[in-house]
Scaffold this motif. Sequence first.
Motif, short mmCIF file in Angstrom:
data_model
loop_
_atom_site.label_atom_id
_atom_site.label_comp_id
_atom_site.label_asym_id
_atom_site.label_seq_id
_atom_site.Cartn_x
_atom_site.Cartn_y
_atom_site.Cartn_z
N PHE A 135 9.93 6.14 3.66
CA PHE A 135 9.70 7.55 3.54
C PHE A 135 8.33 7.85 3.86
N LEU A 136 7.89 8.91 4.36
CA LEU A 136 6.59 9.28 4.28
C LEU A 136 6.67 10.93 3.74
N PRO A 137 6.48 11.20 2.42
CA PRO A 137 6.56 12.40 2.14
C PRO A 137 5.02 12.89 2.06
N ILE A 138 4.81 14.14 2.33
CA ILE A 138 3.75 14.92 2.21
C ILE A 138 4.10 16.38 1.66
N TYR A 139 3.53 16.49 0.30
CA TYR A 139 3.85 17.58 -0.46
C TYR A 139 2.69 18.63 -0.11
N GLN A 140 2.68 19.91 -0.80
CA GLN A 140 1.68 21.00 -0.68
C GLN A 140 0.51 20.43 -1.15
N ASN A 141 -0.46 20.95 -0.38
CA ASN A 141 -1.83 20.68 -0.66
C ASN A 141 -2.21 19.37 -0.46
N SER A 190 1.11 1.92 9.11
CA SER A 190 -0.38 2.14 8.39
C SER A 190 -0.66 3.53 7.90
N ILE A 191 -1.15 3.61 6.78
CA ILE A 191 -1.83 5.05 6.40
C ILE A 191 -3.24 4.80 5.87
N LEU A 192 -3.93 5.66 6.23
CA LEU A 192 -5.54 5.41 6.12
C LEU A 192 -5.53 5.60 4.69
N GLY A 193 -6.18 4.66 3.70
CA GLY A 193 -6.38 4.66 2.30
C GLY A 193 -5.23 4.25 1.66
N GLY A 194 -3.85 4.20 2.29
CA GLY A 194 -2.77 3.55 1.79
C GLY A 194 -1.98 4.70 1.04
N ARG A 195 -2.44 6.07 1.12
CA ARG A 195 -1.80 7.03 0.21
C ARG A 195 -2.04 8.50 0.87
N GLY A 215 -4.56 0.51 -0.89
CA GLY A 215 -5.03 1.66 -1.80
C GLY A 215 -4.09 1.80 -2.90
N MET A 216 -3.19 0.80 -3.13
CA MET A 216 -2.56 0.77 -4.56
C MET A 216 -2.22 -0.58 -5.06
N THR A 217 -1.96 -0.82 -6.26
CA THR A 217 -1.72 -1.98 -6.90
C THR A 217 -0.13 -2.65 -6.54
N VAL A 218 -0.06 -3.83 -6.57
CA VAL A 218 1.33 -4.32 -6.25
C VAL A 218 2.27 -3.58 -7.04
N VAL A 221 7.04 -0.04 -7.27
CA VAL A 221 7.72 1.19 -8.12
C VAL A 221 7.89 2.22 -7.01
N ASN A 222 7.00 2.54 -5.90
CA ASN A 222 7.14 3.38 -4.93
C ASN A 222 8.44 2.78 -3.96
N LYS A 223 8.68 1.65 -3.71
CA LYS A 223 9.73 1.15 -2.90
C LYS A 223 11.25 1.29 -3.75
N ARG A 224 11.16 1.12 -4.86
CA ARG A 224 12.21 1.19 -5.81
C ARG A 224 12.64 2.95 -5.94
#
Length: 332
Positions: free
Chosen positions: A100-106, A164-169, A273-276, A281-284
Amino acid sequence: MENELKNQLAIPKTVIEVDSDCLFTEQKSIIETKTRIESNEFSIEKHSIKIDGVFIHFYKKNIFQQQKLRVISKSGYIQMHFELSTGATLYESGIKRGSFLPIYQNQHMLFFEPYLDGYLTFPVCSGAMTVEIELSEEWLKKHFGEELTLLQDFAFGLKSNSPSILGGRTYPICSDIYLIIKQLYNCPYTGDLKKFFIESKLLELLAVKIHKAANTLETKNPVNISKTDKERLYQLKELLSSAKKEQLTIQQMTELTFMNRTKLQNSFKQLFGMTVHEFVVNKRMEEAYDLLKYSSDWTVAEVARHVGYKHYNHFSIAFKNKFGISPSKISN
């Protein structure tokens, strides 16, 4: 053109072929188009600007019923995406389930996908403003050099043809970004002067994004990641993404990457840009969303247990933090 766009938004099975080649074949410095469509399900105004190597799309949207469409790109796709107000966009890979690539408001994001073949979902919104800026790799190299050094590990993703995502998020949209986008939208110039103005503002926009991404990296204990270690970490990330039933222990991860625990944790966070733990958790949560969305055989409690949660409340909180809604509201 208006009826065609309307049908594309309204029919989920419609395939949108993304023109990922932004390079001009015509002797024009800039091309602009404007489209306005309305139906019982949505009202959209679209203003597009094309210069050599760049597509910019400004959308003003009112979505009365959730919309879903399929999107395909035959080659690498680079986009800066901005949700400036009440809107949101969710890309689901049709090839790699649970991606998934979710992008929310703001929020905003700079991402690269080696190819697109999936679905875009637009939830109900009112007065939404979305900006999509598609960039060619040639345009980036023209302004940042062949090695794209300033783009940090985003450049490594491009070179290795890895998502790839710049900064990971995603990042919150700050006042600097709002101002630059407003200047792009309200540019008073025309022709070559407008092209020059747009390119200068795009570089300014990228400078802000690169600066913010750099500030998210681990600065207390900086790690110099070698090319070999990067390749091992990308392999580990891919393994963690594909693992469904078996969960790797931290000891197994250190053995796979030939790193000690501290180096693994610091290097993974610096690179992605995130811990293991955050990544797992994101993948779960993405697997849980996939099951709830597409399978009618699973209850929410069963899905929670399947992705490794003994307590439903913990699962519900993590799911809402990821997607902004509770798992019980995901319809099959």
